[in-house]
Design an enzyme around this catalytic site. Sequence first.
Site, PDB file in Angstrom:
ATOM      1  N   THR A 153     185.942 -47.769 -13.076  1.00 56.63           N
ATOM      2  CA  THR A 153     185.589 -46.345 -12.774  1.00 56.63           C
ATOM      3  C   THR A 153     184.975 -45.563 -13.988  1.00 56.63           C
ATOM      4  O   THR A 153     185.116 -45.854 -15.252  1.00 56.63           O
ATOM      5  CB  THR A 153     186.666 -45.467 -12.424  1.00 56.63           C
ATOM      6  N   GLY A 154     183.863 -44.758 -13.730  1.00 56.54           N
ATOM      7  CA  GLY A 154     183.241 -44.118 -14.896  1.00 56.54           C
ATOM      8  C   GLY A 154     182.541 -44.936 -15.572  1.00 56.54           C
ATOM      9  O   GLY A 154     182.557 -44.937 -16.917  1.00 56.54           O
ATOM     10  N   GLY A 155     181.822 -45.822 -14.945  1.00 51.41           N
ATOM     11  CA  GLY A 155     181.147 -46.965 -15.673  1.00 51.41           C
ATOM     12  C   GLY A 155     179.777 -46.722 -15.971  1.00 51.41           C
ATOM     13  O   GLY A 155     179.011 -47.322 -16.379  1.00 51.41           O
ATOM     14  N   GLY A 185     179.608 -44.419 -21.820  1.00 48.37           N
ATOM     15  CA  GLY A 185     180.569 -44.548 -22.854  1.00 48.37           C
ATOM     16  C   GLY A 185     181.226 -45.694 -22.839  1.00 48.37           C
ATOM     17  O   GLY A 185     180.645 -46.942 -22.434  1.00 48.37           O
ATOM     18  N   ILE A 186     182.712 -45.838 -22.857  1.00 48.43           N
ATOM     19  CA  ILE A 186     183.625 -46.952 -22.832  1.00 48.43           C
ATOM     20  C   ILE A 186     183.309 -47.705 -21.454  1.00 48.43           C
ATOM     21  O   ILE A 186     183.201 -48.896 -21.448  1.00 48.43           O
ATOM     22  CB  ILE A 186     184.863 -46.826 -23.223  1.00 48.43           C
ATOM     23  N   TYR A 215     195.241 -32.504 -22.455  1.00 50.80           N
ATOM     24  CA  TYR A 215     194.661 -33.780 -22.535  1.00 50.80           C
ATOM     25  C   TYR A 215     195.805 -34.918 -23.069  1.00 50.80           C
ATOM     26  O   TYR A 215     195.953 -36.036 -22.430  1.00 50.80           O
ATOM     27  CB  TYR A 215     193.528 -33.692 -23.465  1.00 50.80           C
TER      28      TYR A 215
END
Length: 246
Positions: free
Chosen positions: A12-14, A17-18, A148
């Site tokens: 996810t969120g690929g 960034g990381i 956060y």
Amino acid sequence: MTNLQEKKALVTGGNSGIGYAAAKELKAQGAEVIITGRRADAVQKAAAELGVTGLVADQGQLAAIEKLANEVSKKYGKIDILFINAGVLEMTMIENATEQNFDNIINVNFKGAYFTLSKFIPLLNEGASVVFLSSNTANMSGANSSIYSSSKAAINSLMKIAAIELAPRKIRVNSVSPGPTQTEIMKKVGFSETQLQEVNNWMIDQIPLKKIGTAEDVAKMVAYFSGDAASFITGAEIIMDGGMSL
């Protein structure tokens, strides 16, 4: 290396960034990779660059998570690797925090991560690996980071309980907690180049190894957790911050 040959991975969120680096590393080690992200153009661009499948999904919305799980189930069946990486960063003092600040961070970083795991548990193969992206701030007490840091501390708690619940199926659940890492997320916070340099200099002063980590460093740890070398590791948090939290 082909340590992950014949494995199916979802990141996810690929698209940046990381997450992007992890997708690249998992693919390099032989996995078939699916990435997700909120913006269709960014997901399509990243998927084309990486040579992977890209699906659009907002990890902060439960309906979108359920739709993603259904789509993955129908098109790809079960998966072996789940890297729950999507997250957002906002900084604010407790006194100045708004409900919107709180909801923006918690909805993606914790609620989204929680229900991504929840909805994908039926899709995980026996012996699968789940990795959460946490943060070294989960174990630190920095000003302006209350929401956060709390979201990442919650992730680590979830990770440990999930490791217990999923152990009967030999599914391992771990988390990686990076410190300062060279990604675009700091620019998204709104810092100028000068401010970014000042922040970087400050952070390097706090890090015993005197350098900022890279997304590739974290990606290699995600791949390690996903392979046979980590077959006896579950419920573990690996802090990768050059000694900053010491």
